[in-house]
Design a protein around this motif. Structure first.
Motif, short mmCIF file in Angstrom:
data_model
loop_
_atom_site.label_atom_id
_atom_site.label_comp_id
_atom_site.label_asym_id
_atom_site.label_seq_id
_atom_site.Cartn_x
_atom_site.Cartn_y
_atom_site.Cartn_z
N HIS A 18 38.18 40.89 31.87
CA HIS A 18 39.42 41.07 31.11
C HIS A 18 39.38 42.37 30.31
CE1 HIS A 18 41.71 37.44 31.91
NE2 HIS A 18 40.60 36.73 31.79
N LYS A 19 38.28 42.60 29.63
CA LYS A 19 38.15 43.81 28.80
C LYS A 19 38.20 45.06 29.65
CE LYS A 19 37.39 41.67 24.88
NZ LYS A 19 38.39 41.66 23.83
N LEU A 20 37.45 45.06 30.75
CA LEU A 20 37.38 46.23 31.62
C LEU A 20 38.74 46.54 32.26
CD1 LEU A 20 35.55 48.41 32.84
CD2 LEU A 20 34.98 46.78 34.66
N SER A 21 39.43 45.51 32.69
CA SER A 21 40.74 45.74 33.31
C SER A 21 41.73 46.31 32.30
CB SER A 21 41.28 44.45 33.95
OG SER A 21 41.56 43.48 32.97
N ALA A 22 41.63 45.89 31.05
CA ALA A 22 42.51 46.43 30.01
C ALA A 22 42.20 47.90 29.75
CB ALA A 22 42.37 45.62 28.72
N VAL A 23 40.91 48.25 29.68
CA VAL A 23 40.51 49.63 29.44
C VAL A 23 40.98 50.54 30.58
CG1 VAL A 23 38.50 51.18 29.30
CG2 VAL A 23 38.53 49.05 27.99
N LEU A 24 40.83 50.07 31.81
CA LEU A 24 41.18 50.89 32.99
C LEU A 24 42.65 50.76 33.39
CD1 LEU A 24 38.06 50.10 35.20
CD2 LEU A 24 38.55 52.25 34.00
N ASN A 25 43.34 49.81 32.79
CA ASN A 25 44.72 49.49 33.18
C ASN A 25 44.80 49.07 34.65
OD1 ASN A 25 47.42 49.06 32.52
ND2 ASN A 25 48.01 51.12 33.19
N TYR A 26 43.85 48.24 35.06
CA TYR A 26 43.80 47.67 36.41
C TYR A 26 44.22 46.21 36.33
CZ TYR A 26 40.84 51.41 38.51
OH TYR A 26 40.34 52.58 39.01
N ASN A 27 44.67 45.69 37.44
CA ASN A 27 44.91 44.25 37.52
C ASN A 27 43.57 43.54 37.44
OD1 ASN A 27 47.71 44.40 37.86
ND2 ASN A 27 47.48 44.74 40.05
N ILE A 66 41.37 39.37 48.91
CA ILE A 66 41.34 40.34 47.81
C ILE A 66 40.95 41.72 48.33
CG2 ILE A 66 40.06 41.01 45.72
CD1 ILE A 66 40.02 37.94 45.03
N LEU A 67 39.97 41.77 49.20
CA LEU A 67 39.51 43.05 49.75
C LEU A 67 40.60 43.76 50.55
CD1 LEU A 67 35.90 42.04 50.78
CD2 LEU A 67 36.51 43.83 49.12
N GLU A 68 41.52 43.01 51.12
CA GLU A 68 42.60 43.60 51.92
C GLU A 68 43.73 44.19 51.06
OE1 GLU A 68 43.92 40.75 54.79
OE2 GLU A 68 41.95 40.67 55.77
N LYS A 69 43.80 43.79 49.80
CA LYS A 69 44.86 44.29 48.93
C LYS A 69 44.65 45.78 48.66
CE LYS A 69 45.56 39.85 46.79
NZ LYS A 69 46.85 39.34 46.55
N LYS A 70 45.73 46.48 48.50
CA LYS A 70 45.68 47.94 48.34
C LYS A 70 45.84 48.38 46.89
CE LYS A 70 45.41 48.59 52.77
NZ LYS A 70 44.09 48.57 53.31
N GLU A 71 45.55 47.54 45.95
CA GLU A 71 45.74 47.89 44.55
C GLU A 71 44.41 48.02 43.81
OE1 GLU A 71 46.99 43.88 42.46
OE2 GLU A 71 47.82 44.00 44.49
N ASP A 72 44.44 48.76 42.71
CA ASP A 72 43.27 48.86 41.84
C ASP A 72 43.10 47.53 41.12
OD1 ASP A 72 42.87 51.56 42.47
OD2 ASP A 72 44.17 52.22 40.83
N MET A 73 41.86 47.06 41.04
CA MET A 73 41.64 45.80 40.32
C MET A 73 40.19 45.65 39.91
SD MET A 73 41.96 42.86 43.31
CE MET A 73 43.58 43.34 43.84
N VAL A 74 40.01 44.83 38.90
CA VAL A 74 38.70 44.35 38.48
C VAL A 74 38.63 42.91 38.93
CG1 VAL A 74 37.20 43.82 36.52
CG2 VAL A 74 38.59 45.92 36.50
N VAL A 75 37.55 42.56 39.63
CA VAL A 75 37.39 41.21 40.17
C VAL A 75 36.10 40.59 39.64
CG1 VAL A 75 37.23 39.82 42.27
CG2 VAL A 75 38.56 41.94 42.29
N SER A 76 36.22 39.45 39.00
CA SER A 76 35.04 38.69 38.58
C SER A 76 34.69 37.72 39.70
CB SER A 76 35.32 37.91 37.30
OG SER A 76 35.56 38.78 36.24
N LEU A 77 33.50 37.90 40.25
CA LEU A 77 33.03 37.02 41.30
C LEU A 77 32.38 35.78 40.69
CD1 LEU A 77 31.30 39.68 43.59
CD2 LEU A 77 33.56 38.65 43.90
#
Length: 172
Positions: A18-27, A66-77
């Motif tokens: 959550h923190k990282l996605s907010a800093v990078l403005n990624y989903n 998720i890997l097929e999506k074309k958007e920037d994102m942070v993913v917690s596995l």
């Protein structure tokens, strides 16, 4: 870019994600949350009613989506995601991905997980801190091979989520 956070349960993948996605403005996407959404029940119930194999197969399918999506994102596995099947290979072979290992010591994980073990199907049967610690040592030993293949390794012990997120951004 897709940034995949991995590490053992209790390492802080969701919080840091959550923190990282907010800093990078990624989903932000939490793999376990996606699975719960699809199944309309919690992970603990999936394990109990359908078993780990069912869960791991579903986890692999959701990861590939998720890997097929074309958007920037942070993913917690999930803690075991990179260790099962060809999940780690899929992540590493997909262009524009980075993996980050949130590394925590056994003592940190034991202290974090003991109070919430009832909600964690893999450790819910363990009754004492020494039992949990022994279990964690064994699991971390088994999973270290996968976790240590990450592009970036960040120690999370005694650090706040903001520091960890900044550290990851600097290493990207």
């Amino acid at each position: 870019m897709k940034i995949f956070l991995n590490g053992y349960m209790g390492a802080g993948k969701s919080l840091i994600g959550h923190k990282l996605s907010a800093v990078l403005n990624y989903n932000y996407v939490d793999l376990d949350d996606q699975i719960e959404l699809i199944e309309q029940t919690d992970i603990q119930s999936i394990f109990k009613k359908r078993g780990e194999l069912y869960f791991r197969n579903l986890e692999n399918k959701v990861l590939r989506d998720i890997l097929e999506k074309k958007e920037d994102m942070v993913v917690s596995l999930g803690g075991g995601t990179p260790c099962y099947g060809n999940n780690l290979d899929w992540i590493q072979r997909t262009a524009g991905t980075k993996t980050v290992y949130l590394k925590a010591t056994v003592n940190t994980l034991r202290d974090r997980l003991f109070l919430e073990k009832v909600h964690r199907p893999v450790i819910s049967h363990l009754q004492t801190k020494p039992e949990l610690e022994e279990f964690l040592r064994k699991h971390l030993f088994e999973r270290a091979y996968y976790y240590n293949q990450s592009d970036i390794i960040v120690n999370v012990d005694n650090r706040n989520p903001e520091q960890i997120a900044r550290d990851i951004v600097e290493k990207l």
